[in-house]
Design an enzyme around this catalytic site. Structure first.
Site, PDB file in Angstrom:
ATOM      1  N   LYS A  16      -6.565  -0.922   2.258  1.00 20.22           N
ATOM      2  CA  LYS A  16      -7.141   0.213   2.252  1.00 20.22           C
ATOM      3  C   LYS A  16      -5.505   0.909   1.402  1.00 20.22           C
ATOM      4  O   LYS A  16      -5.543   1.026   2.927  1.00 20.22           O
ATOM      5  CB  LYS A  16      -7.975   0.045   4.179  1.00 20.22           C
ATOM      6  N   ASP A  61      -0.601   9.135  -8.429  1.00 21.87           N
ATOM      7  CA  ASP A  61       1.067   8.811  -8.980  1.00 21.87           C
ATOM      8  C   ASP A  61       1.423   8.291  -7.983  1.00 21.87           C
ATOM      9  O   ASP A  61       1.561   7.539  -7.927  1.00 21.87           O
ATOM     10  CB  ASP A  61       0.858  10.430  -9.527  1.00 21.87           C
ATOM     11  N   HIS A  91      -9.854  -6.590   2.145  1.00 19.28           N
ATOM     12  CA  HIS A  91      -9.510  -5.465   3.556  1.00 19.28           C
ATOM     13  C   HIS A  91      -8.500  -4.605   3.165  1.00 19.28           C
ATOM     14  O   HIS A  91      -8.188  -3.992   4.228  1.00 19.28           O
ATOM     15  CB  HIS A  91      -9.165  -6.228   4.629  1.00 19.28           C
TER      16      HIS A  91
END
Length: 367
Positions: free
Chosen positions: A113, A118, A111
């Site tokens: 996210k 860079d 889960h």
């Protein structure tokens, strides 16, 4: 995200529950392909690498899925693209065989996210799916030119990827050499290996922080309100007014940093503090409920109204989920009311026509 992908020179790292299969998601994949192609044209040996971490169960749902969206990249840029699919160690044996699609996702998921390009990092609660790109309220924090945070999340995603299944060009998956298989191997051995690999990243980050703290002590002027430390480049001084502490939670591997930090914030918050909790799915643990009811901190809790819950109007059992969360919220608020705490603990419902709500945050403010 597409603008940052186009500018990336060294790394593109994306961790999400899944990648959708619609036109907006295809635009994202095409953008990565164009950037990789351009990087090869600009130099004979491109330094740009792409790493994608998704959940195996959710990313494999249906015939057209996250895997089929990304396989063309693997085929065209085999030396630059890595796609890893985390599989929970708790879905195994007869349970894995019997549980149907969607229901098997309730056992455990990847889960994280986070999307980095860079040294620019987006920390989010959003998945790579069209609803999040259009009409879903969520959280997005963009940190520009912050190589310490980018390095940490790069290393964290790489560690979770190492203990995940590796997607191949022919759409099969396999473990990295030397790694225990998550659902055919020993659960205890897999979890121990995963804990060791991931905590190595956390401990290295802690060691780096201790070194920075010692450096801070050398340059801190007790007469100044602001902290001045030498810049990494040219020795110039720069003012630091913000500290960021990334925390993670991986309960199957006995990694509970997020849980411990959240409980500490709740316990140590003083009477003149305010705590803001936001969740698209109101389902507090009993420990969190007891802390909220038992401390003297003011709580503002923002929930999704049933109409903006992502499961609202769904067919079958899923359609009952919004009502279930309303029931849980009412049960909690009845305890608030019975304890006479309604002035200190307030619940609010988010509603915006045509939108869904997915934000999840915990903020503590001392006035």
């Amino acid at each position: 995200m597409k603008e940052h992908i186009k500018m990336a020179k060294e790394r593109i790292v994306m961790a999400s529950l899944y990648l959708g299969t619609g036109p907006l998601e295809q635009e994202l994949v095409d953008c990565i392909e164009e950037t990789l192609q351009r990087s090869q044209e600009e130099t004979m040996l491109s330094d740009l690498r792409v790493s994608v971490l998704l959940d195996c169960i959710r990313g494999s749902r249906g015939k057209k899925n996250s895997r089929t969206m990304l396989i063309p990249l693997l085929k065209k840029f085999p030396n630059q693209v890595r796609v890893s699919l985390y599989h929970t160690p708790d879905l195994r044996g007869i349970l894995k065989f019997l549980l149907p699609e969607r229901f098997n996702e309730t056992i455990g998921l990847q889960h994280i996210k986070v999307y980095l390009f860079d040294n620019n990092v987006i920390i989010s609660g959003a998945n790579l799916s069209d609803s999040y790109f259009t009409n879903r309220q969520d959280r997005y924090v963009l940190l520009r030119d912050c190589h310490e945070i980018a390095d940490f999340f790069d290393e964290l995603v790489n560690a979770v990827s190492d203990v995940s299944l590796q997607l191949q060009q022919n759409d099969i998956t396999d473990v990295k050499p030397g790694m225990v298989h998550p659902f055919t191997g020993s659960r205890a051995e897999f979890c121990a290996a995963a804990n060791k690999r991931i905590m190595a990243v956390v401990n290295e980050a802690r060691n780096k922080q201790h070194c920075r703290n010692r450096l801070k002590d050398l340059f801190e002027d007790s007469s100044e309100e602001e902290l001045l430390v030498p810049s990494d480049i040219g020795g110039a001084e720069k003012c630091i007014d913000t500290w960021i502490y990334p925390i993670i939670q991986m309960r199957p591997f006995e990694i509970r940093i997020d849980e411990q930090v959240t409980e500490t914030l709740m316990i140590e918050a003083e009477a003149n503090s305010k705590m803001y909790l936001t969740s698209g799915y109101f389902n507090l643990t009993q420990a969190y409920m007891n802390l909220i009811l038992g401390t003297s901190t003011d709580y503002q809790i923002l929930l999704a109204s049933p109409e903006v819950n992502g499961f609202f109007g769904a067919k079958g059992v899923a359609g009952a989920i919004p009502s279930a969360y309303v029931y849980i919220a009412r049960q909690f608020y009845s305890r608030v009311y019975q304890s006479g705490l309604q002035d200190r603990i307030r619940l609010h419902e988010y509603f915006r026509k045509g939108w869904t709500f997915h934000a999840k945050d915990c903020d503590a403010i001392v006035e």
